[in-house]
Design an enzyme around this catalytic site. Structure first.
Site, PDB file in Angstrom:
ATOM      1  N   SER A   1      86.172  47.335  17.251  1.00 42.65           N
ATOM      2  CA  SER A   1      86.464  45.928  16.928  1.00 42.65           C
ATOM      3  C   SER A   1      85.980  45.044  18.064  1.00 42.65           C
ATOM      4  O   SER A   1      85.968  45.457  19.230  1.00 42.65           O
ATOM      5  CB  SER A   1      87.966  45.718  16.745  1.00 42.65           C
ATOM      6  OG  SER A   1      88.248  44.332  16.632  1.00 42.65           O
TER       7      SER A   1
ATOM      8  N   TYR B   1      96.739  47.133  19.851  1.00 40.99           N
ATOM      9  CA  TYR B   1      95.556  47.306  18.992  1.00 40.99           C
ATOM     10  C   TYR B   1      94.273  47.217  19.827  1.00 40.99           C
ATOM     11  O   TYR B   1      93.369  48.058  19.694  1.00 40.99           O
ATOM     12  CB  TYR B   1      95.552  46.254  17.878  1.00 40.99           C
ATOM     13  CG  TYR B   1      94.314  46.312  17.002  1.00 40.99           C
ATOM     14  CD1 TYR B   1      94.019  47.445  16.244  1.00 40.99           C
ATOM     15  CD2 TYR B   1      93.427  45.233  16.932  1.00 40.99           C
ATOM     16  CE1 TYR B   1      92.884  47.504  15.446  1.00 40.99           C
ATOM     17  CE2 TYR B   1      92.297  45.281  16.131  1.00 40.99           C
ATOM     18  CZ  TYR B   1      92.021  46.423  15.391  1.00 40.99           C
ATOM     19  OH  TYR B   1      90.890  46.475  14.609  1.00 40.99           O
TER      20      TYR B   1
HETATM   21  N1  LIG Z   1      89.277  43.826   8.762  1.00 41.20           N
HETATM   22  C1  LIG Z   1      89.031  43.378   9.970  1.00 41.20           C
HETATM   23  O1  LIG Z   1      89.114  42.163  10.254  1.00 41.20           O
HETATM   24  C2  LIG Z   1      88.599  44.333  11.055  1.00 41.20           C
HETATM   25  C3  LIG Z   1      88.020  43.798  12.220  1.00 41.20           C
HETATM   26  C4  LIG Z   1      87.612  44.673  13.223  1.00 41.20           C
HETATM   27  C5  LIG Z   1      87.790  46.022  13.066  1.00 41.20           C
HETATM   28  N2  LIG Z   1      88.361  46.507  11.927  1.00 41.20           N
HETATM   29  C6  LIG Z   1      88.519  47.960  11.820  1.00 41.20           C
HETATM   30  O2  LIG Z   1      87.886  48.386  10.630  1.00 41.20           O
HETATM   31  C7  LIG Z   1      88.574  49.516  10.104  1.00 41.20           C
HETATM   32  C8  LIG Z   1      88.935  49.269   8.645  1.00 41.20           C
HETATM   33  O3  LIG Z   1      89.679  48.071   8.557  1.00 41.20           O
HETATM   34  P1  LIG Z   1      90.034  47.415   7.127  1.00 41.20           P
HETATM   35  O4  LIG Z   1      90.346  45.998   7.376  1.00 41.20           O
HETATM   36  O5  LIG Z   1      89.001  47.780   6.138  1.00 41.20           O
HETATM   37  O6  LIG Z   1      91.403  48.187   6.812  1.00 41.20           O
HETATM   38  P2  LIG Z   1      92.246  48.355   5.448  1.00 41.20           P
HETATM   39  O7  LIG Z   1      91.741  47.450   4.383  1.00 41.20           O
HETATM   40  O8  LIG Z   1      93.681  48.240   5.857  1.00 41.20           O
HETATM   41  O9  LIG Z   1      91.948  49.875   5.062  1.00 41.20           O
HETATM   42  C9  LIG Z   1      92.331  50.874   5.988  1.00 41.20           C
HETATM   43  C10 LIG Z   1      91.847  52.217   5.536  1.00 41.20           C
HETATM   44  O10 LIG Z   1      92.272  53.178   6.525  1.00 41.20           O
HETATM   45  C11 LIG Z   1      92.968  54.215   5.858  1.00 41.20           C
HETATM   46  N3  LIG Z   1      93.978  54.821   6.716  1.00 41.20           N
HETATM   47  C12 LIG Z   1      95.058  54.258   7.315  1.00 41.20           C
HETATM   48  N4  LIG Z   1      95.768  55.191   7.978  1.00 41.20           N
HETATM   49  C13 LIG Z   1      95.125  56.365   7.777  1.00 41.20           C
HETATM   50  C14 LIG Z   1      95.363  57.702   8.179  1.00 41.20           C
HETATM   51  N5  LIG Z   1      96.429  58.013   8.943  1.00 41.20           N
HETATM   52  N6  LIG Z   1      94.505  58.671   7.781  1.00 41.20           N
HETATM   53  C15 LIG Z   1      93.434  58.376   7.011  1.00 41.20           C
HETATM   54  N7  LIG Z   1      93.151  57.129   6.600  1.00 41.20           N
HETATM   55  C16 LIG Z   1      93.993  56.140   6.978  1.00 41.20           C
HETATM   56  C17 LIG Z   1      93.578  53.575   4.627  1.00 41.20           C
HETATM   57  O11 LIG Z   1      93.867  54.595   3.669  1.00 41.20           O
HETATM   58  P3  LIG Z   1      94.993  54.416   2.500  1.00 41.20           P
HETATM   59  O12 LIG Z   1      94.765  53.058   1.919  1.00 41.20           O
HETATM   60  O13 LIG Z   1      94.686  55.526   1.569  1.00 41.20           O
HETATM   61  O14 LIG Z   1      96.333  54.537   3.147  1.00 41.20           O
HETATM   62  C18 LIG Z   1      92.449  52.637   4.211  1.00 41.20           C
HETATM   63  O15 LIG Z   1      91.480  53.348   3.469  1.00 41.20           O
HETATM   64  C19 LIG Z   1      89.776  49.762  11.025  1.00 41.20           C
HETATM   65  O16 LIG Z   1      89.445  50.743  11.984  1.00 41.20           O
HETATM   66  C20 LIG Z   1      89.964  48.412  11.695  1.00 41.20           C
HETATM   67  O17 LIG Z   1      90.600  48.521  12.942  1.00 41.20           O
HETATM   68  C21 LIG Z   1      88.773  45.702  10.923  1.00 41.20           C
END
Ligand SMILES: NC(=O)c1ccc[n+]([C@@H]2O[C@H](COP(=O)([O-])OP(=O)(O)OC[C@H]3O[C@@H](n4cnc5c(N)ncnc54)[C@H](OP(=O)(O)O)[C@@H]3O)[C@@H](O)[C@H]2O)c1
Length: 248
Positions: A141, A154
Site C-alpha cells: 500500500s 496497518y
Molecule cells: N482498497 C484499497 O484502498 C487498498 C489500498 C491499498 C492497498 N490495499 C490492499 O489491497 C489488498 C486487497 O484490498 P481490497 O480493498 O480489495 O480488500 P477487500 O475488498 O476487503 O477484499 C479482501 C480479500 O482478502 C481476503 N481475505 C481476508 N482475510 C483473509 C485470510 N485470512 N485468508 C485469505 N483471504 C483473506 C478476503 O476473502 P473473503 O472475502 O473470502 O473473506 C477478500 O477476498 C489488501 O492487501 C489491501 O491491504 C487496498
C-alpha cells in the site's frame, strides 16, 4: 498475443475487490488461476464463472492464509489442478484504522497475521514449486510512504511487506524468481466500502492529494500486477511500484 499463456497463478483473497480484478486480468492474458477466498465462496465462484465465461481457466479454493496448512493447501491446489506454478499474487489483506490510544493486541495480531504472516506462509509454500521465470507480486500500500495518522498497525504491516519484498528479491534472485510489490492508493472495493472510507472525508482527502484527481478502481491495480507477473517485467525485482494516481 497472450502475455501469460501456459502459466499458472495463485491469487490470494480473490473473491472480491482488487484480488478479483487481478484474477480476471491474469486469466484474460492466458493464465490458469487459483481464486483463493477465506469466507466469500459465492464471490469466488462468481469470479471463476466470469473467467470461464470469457474462455479462461480458474478454480476457487478456500483457505485462511494465516494458517500454514491452509496456505499449503492453496498452493497445492494449483499444482494438483494445473500441474505447475509460475505466479503468486499475495493480495489477501485486512485494514482498520485505530489511533494509538485504541490499539489492542487483537487489532495488532489480526492485521499482522493476515497481512504479514499469511504472505510469508503462502510464499513459503509457493517457493517449493516456482522455477526459473517465476514471479511473486505482493499487494502492499502507499500508506508505507504517506504514513497517514491513525494507521500505525496497518501501515506497519505494509512497511513489513515492502521489506519482505526486498529481502526475498535477493534470496530468490539466484533462482531467477522475481519478487515485487504494487503499492495502491485508495481503491473503491467491497472492503473500502464496508470500512466506510468511500464517501467519507478520507476519500475527499485522498482525491485532493491525488494528482490525477480520483481514487483508484480495481482494474487500475490489476493491470500493473499483470505487467509485473509477466516476462515484460523480466528485469524488475525488488521494486515497489506505487499505483496511486501520483499520490505519495
Ligand atoms: N482498497 C484499497 O484502498 C487498498 C489500498 C491499498 C492497498 N490495499 C490492499 O489491497 C489488498 C486487497 O484490498 P481490497 O480493498 O480489495 O480488500 P477487500 O475488498 O476487503 O477484499 C479482501 C480479500 O482478502 C481476503 N481475505 C481476508 N482475510 C483473509 C485470510 N485470512 N485468508 C485469505 N483471504 C483473506 C478476503 O476473502 P473473503 O472475502 O473470502 O473473506 C477478500 O477476498 C489488501 O492487501 C489491501 O491491504 C487496498
Amino acid at each position: 498475443m497472450s502475455k501469460l499463456a501456459g502459466k499458472v497463478a495463485v491469487v490470494t483473497g480473490a473473491s472480491k475487490g482488487i484480488g478479483a480484478a487481478i484474477a480476471k486480468s491474469l486469466a484474460a492474458q492466458g493464465a490458469s488461476v487459483v481464486v483463493n477466498y477465506a469466507s466469500s465462496k459465492a464471490g469466488a465462484d462468481d469470479v471463476v464463472a466470469a473467467i470461464t465465461a470469457a474462455g479462461g481457466k480458474a478454480v476457487a479454493v478456500a483457505g485462511d492464509v494465516s494458517k500454514a496448512a491452509d496456505a499449503k493447501g492453496i498452493v497445492d491446489a494449483a499444482v494438483e489442478t494445473y500441474g505447475r506454478l509460475d505466479i503468486l499474487v499475495n493480495n489477501s489483506g485486512v485494514y482498520g484504522f485505530s489511533p494509538i490510544e485504541e490499539i489492542t493486541e487483537e487489532h495488532f495480531h489480526k492485521h499482522f497475521n493476515v497481512n504479514v504472516l499469511g504472505l510469508l506462509l503462502v510464499t513459503q509454500a509457493a517457493v517449493k514449486h516456482l522455477g526459473e521465470g517465476g514471479s511473486i507480486v505482493n499487494v502492499s500500500s502507499v500508506v508505507s510512504r504517506i504514513t497517514p495518522p491513525g494507521s500505525a498497525v496497518y501501515t506497519a504491516t505494509k512497511g513489513a511487506v515492502d521489506g519482505i519484498t526486498g529481502v526475498l528479491a535477493k534470496e530468490l534472485g539466484p533462482r531467477k524468481i522475481r519478487v515485487n510489490s504494487v503499492n495502491p492508493g485508495m481503491v473503491a472495493t467491497e472492503g473500502t466500502h464496508s470500512a466506510g472510507f468511500i464517501g467519507s472525508d478520507l476519500e475527499t482527502w485522498a482525491v485532493s492529494t491525488t494528482p490525477l484527481g480520483r481514487i483508484g478502481q480495481p482494474d487500475d491495480i490489476a493491470e500493473v500486477v499483470t505487467f509485473l507477473a509477466s516476462d515484460e517485467a523480466r528485469w524488475l525485482t525488488g521494486e515497489s511500484l506505487i499505483a496511486s494516481g501520483g499520490a505519495r
